[in-house]
Structure formats: structure tokens, C-alpha cells
Scaffold this motif. Sequence first.
Motif, PDB file in Angstrom:
ATOM      1  N   LYS A  31      20.298   9.871  -7.208  1.00  0.00           N
ATOM      2  CA  LYS A  31      21.151  11.051  -7.280  1.00  0.00           C
ATOM      3  C   LYS A  31      20.930  11.664  -8.641  1.00  0.00           C
ATOM      4  CE  LYS A  31      24.382  13.587  -5.322  1.00  0.00           C
ATOM      5  NZ  LYS A  31      24.070  14.441  -4.148  1.00  0.00           N
ATOM      6  N   GLY A  32      19.870  12.413  -8.772  1.00  0.00           N
ATOM      7  CA  GLY A  32      19.533  13.007 -10.047  1.00  0.00           C
ATOM      8  C   GLY A  32      18.184  13.663  -9.933  1.00  0.00           C
ATOM      9  N   GLY A  33      17.578  13.955 -11.065  1.00  0.00           N
ATOM     10  CA  GLY A  33      16.294  14.630 -11.055  1.00  0.00           C
ATOM     11  C   GLY A  33      15.150  13.728 -10.632  1.00  0.00           C
ATOM     12  N   ALA A  34      14.046  14.369 -10.264  1.00  0.00           N
ATOM     13  CA  ALA A  34      12.855  13.632  -9.855  1.00  0.00           C
ATOM     14  C   ALA A  34      12.100  13.180 -11.102  1.00  0.00           C
ATOM     15  CB  ALA A  34      11.958  14.513  -8.996  1.00  0.00           C
ATOM     16  N   ILE A  35      11.937  11.880 -11.231  1.00  0.00           N
ATOM     17  CA  ILE A  35      11.265  11.309 -12.394  1.00  0.00           C
ATOM     18  C   ILE A  35      10.623  10.003 -11.960  1.00  0.00           C
ATOM     19  CG2 ILE A  35      13.346  10.081 -13.170  1.00  0.00           C
ATOM     20  CD1 ILE A  35      12.477  10.828 -16.041  1.00  0.00           C
ATOM     21  N   MET A  36       9.457   9.708 -12.532  1.00  0.00           N
ATOM     22  CA  MET A  36       8.723   8.530 -12.083  1.00  0.00           C
ATOM     23  C   MET A  36       9.017   7.307 -12.963  1.00  0.00           C
ATOM     24  SD  MET A  36       5.068   9.666 -10.481  1.00  0.00           S
ATOM     25  CE  MET A  36       4.729  11.075 -11.531  1.00  0.00           C
ATOM     26  N   ILE A  37      10.292   6.985 -13.057  1.00  0.00           N
ATOM     27  CA  ILE A  37      10.714   5.774 -13.756  1.00  0.00           C
ATOM     28  C   ILE A  37      11.487   4.929 -12.758  1.00  0.00           C
ATOM     29  CG2 ILE A  37      12.074   4.843 -15.645  1.00  0.00           C
ATOM     30  CD1 ILE A  37      11.625   7.458 -17.134  1.00  0.00           C
ATOM     31  N   PRO A  38      10.907   3.847 -12.290  1.00  0.00           N
ATOM     32  CA  PRO A  38      11.536   3.094 -11.196  1.00  0.00           C
ATOM     33  C   PRO A  38      12.935   2.588 -11.524  1.00  0.00           C
ATOM     34  CG  PRO A  38       9.667   1.889 -12.126  1.00  0.00           C
ATOM     35  CD  PRO A  38       9.623   3.247 -12.702  1.00  0.00           C
ATOM     36  N   GLU A  39      13.196   2.268 -12.800  1.00  0.00           N
ATOM     37  CA  GLU A  39      14.510   1.705 -13.165  1.00  0.00           C
ATOM     38  C   GLU A  39      15.640   2.697 -12.946  1.00  0.00           C
ATOM     39  OE1 GLU A  39      11.791   1.624 -15.021  1.00  0.00           O
ATOM     40  OE2 GLU A  39      11.316  -0.526 -15.168  1.00  0.00           O
ATOM     41  N   LEU A  40      15.317   3.973 -12.787  1.00  0.00           N
ATOM     42  CA  LEU A  40      16.350   4.995 -12.630  1.00  0.00           C
ATOM     43  C   LEU A  40      16.718   5.248 -11.169  1.00  0.00           C
ATOM     44  CD1 LEU A  40      15.278   7.623 -15.319  1.00  0.00           C
ATOM     45  CD2 LEU A  40      16.910   5.740 -15.509  1.00  0.00           C
ATOM     46  N   TYR A  41      16.072   4.551 -10.256  1.00  0.00           N
ATOM     47  CA  TYR A  41      16.327   4.755  -8.829  1.00  0.00           C
ATOM     48  C   TYR A  41      17.262   3.670  -8.309  1.00  0.00           C
ATOM     49  CZ  TYR A  41      12.921   8.464  -8.602  1.00  0.00           C
ATOM     50  OH  TYR A  41      12.272   9.652  -8.799  1.00  0.00           O
ATOM     51  N   GLU A  42      18.225   4.105  -7.481  1.00  0.00           N
ATOM     52  CA  GLU A  42      19.275   3.184  -7.017  1.00  0.00           C
ATOM     53  C   GLU A  42      19.010   2.615  -5.622  1.00  0.00           C
ATOM     54  OE1 GLU A  42      20.786   6.539  -9.500  1.00  0.00           O
ATOM     55  OE2 GLU A  42      20.784   6.665  -7.326  1.00  0.00           O
ATOM     56  N   ILE A  43      18.321   3.379  -4.790  1.00  0.00           N
ATOM     57  CA  ILE A  43      18.148   2.985  -3.392  1.00  0.00           C
ATOM     58  C   ILE A  43      16.667   2.728  -3.149  1.00  0.00           C
ATOM     59  CG2 ILE A  43      18.524   3.669  -0.995  1.00  0.00           C
ATOM     60  CD1 ILE A  43      20.505   5.811  -2.175  1.00  0.00           C
ATOM     61  N   TRP A  44      16.341   1.543  -2.669  1.00  0.00           N
ATOM     62  CA  TRP A  44      14.951   1.136  -2.477  1.00  0.00           C
ATOM     63  C   TRP A  44      14.714   0.666  -1.050  1.00  0.00           C
ATOM     64  CZ3 TRP A  44      10.879   1.286  -5.942  1.00  0.00           C
ATOM     65  CH2 TRP A  44      11.206   1.671  -7.250  1.00  0.00           C
ATOM     66  N   GLY A  45      13.521   0.975  -0.552  1.00  0.00           N
ATOM     67  CA  GLY A  45      13.090   0.425   0.712  1.00  0.00           C
ATOM     68  C   GLY A  45      12.435  -0.925   0.519  1.00  0.00           C
ATOM     69  N   GLN A  46      11.993  -1.496   1.624  1.00  0.00           N
ATOM     70  CA  GLN A  46      11.422  -2.832   1.590  1.00  0.00           C
ATOM     71  C   GLN A  46       9.934  -2.816   1.271  1.00  0.00           C
ATOM     72  OE1 GLN A  46      11.820  -1.042   4.274  1.00  0.00           O
ATOM     73  NE2 GLN A  46       9.872  -1.261   5.352  1.00  0.00           N
ATOM     74  N   GLY A  47       9.316  -1.643   1.334  1.00  0.00           N
ATOM     75  CA  GLY A  47       7.899  -1.512   1.014  1.00  0.00           C
ATOM     76  C   GLY A  47       7.017  -1.586   2.242  1.00  0.00           C
ATOM     77  N   THR A  48       5.842  -0.970   2.120  1.00  0.00           N
ATOM     78  CA  THR A  48       4.843  -1.028   3.181  1.00  0.00           C
ATOM     79  C   THR A  48       3.480  -1.258   2.534  1.00  0.00           C
ATOM     80  OG1 THR A  48       3.971   0.124   5.146  1.00  0.00           O
ATOM     81  CG2 THR A  48       4.516   1.500   3.252  1.00  0.00           C
ATOM     82  N   GLN A  49       2.716  -2.168   3.106  1.00  0.00           N
ATOM     83  CA  GLN A  49       1.432  -2.562   2.508  1.00  0.00           C
ATOM     84  C   GLN A  49       0.350  -1.553   2.862  1.00  0.00           C
ATOM     85  OE1 GLN A  49       0.534  -5.424   0.548  1.00  0.00           O
ATOM     86  NE2 GLN A  49      -1.363  -4.265   0.333  1.00  0.00           N
ATOM     87  N   VAL A  50      -0.375  -1.131   1.841  1.00  0.00           N
ATOM     88  CA  VAL A  50      -1.559  -0.296   2.012  1.00  0.00           C
ATOM     89  C   VAL A  50      -2.745  -1.062   1.461  1.00  0.00           C
ATOM     90  CG1 VAL A  50      -2.730   1.827   1.299  1.00  0.00           C
ATOM     91  CG2 VAL A  50      -0.302   1.882   1.930  1.00  0.00           C
TER      92      VAL A  50
END
Length: 121
Positions: free
Chosen positions: A98-117
Amino acid sequence: QLLVVESGGGLVQPGGSLRLSCVASGFSLDQYAIGWFRQAPGKGREGVACTSRIITNFAESVKGRFTISRDNTKNTIYLQMNSLKPEDTAVYYCAARKGGAIMIPELYEIWGQGTQVTVSS
């Protein structure tokens, strides 16, 4: 409950393409910033792209190859990955804040489980 779920990963040859999806539930994606991150074995989590209603940014390593689009009717954001390279191999995560778009993972609150590429011949 606020959730994001990624899908679309898989095995692709170098030069190929994949489209990852990030579906949100419990909140509206257009009210949040969304980040795409990846983590390769033995490495830290790095930013790939981030987007909001105002701005979209990409890491230098993927600029010109990756794009982002969204379908608000499906509450979904897509990461289109073209010209894939072996060094793109990683688990890819979608995250929301809930904030601006920034590429710092520590600032994100909601995460998915991930998908392998995996990019390999």
C-alpha cells in the motif's frame, strides 16, 4: 485475507517466452503497488519490476525483454518475459504494498508463494 497467487512458471529454452500471472484476492490491485521479484539458488531476492497506476519500472537486467500488463476485471497483473536467458532462472514472486512502486522487497507486505522459472536447453 489479503493474498496474491503467482502462476505461469515452467521450463523454457533460451530465447523463449513465458507469461507469469499475479492474481490478487481480498483487495483491488489498482489500489496497490505490485512488485515482481526473483530469487536464484544461493542468491538474495532481487527486484525485477514494479508497477502502480502511476509508474512502471524494470531492472536493468530485464529492460527491453520483460513487460507488465494488467487486467483490472480479473484483478490480475501479468509479467511477460521474452528472450529469456539462463540467468533468468529463479523463483519469481509477486508482492503488493500500500504505497508507491519501488523495487525493495522489504517494503512489501503481501507475498505470493512463488513460481519456478527455469531457462535451459
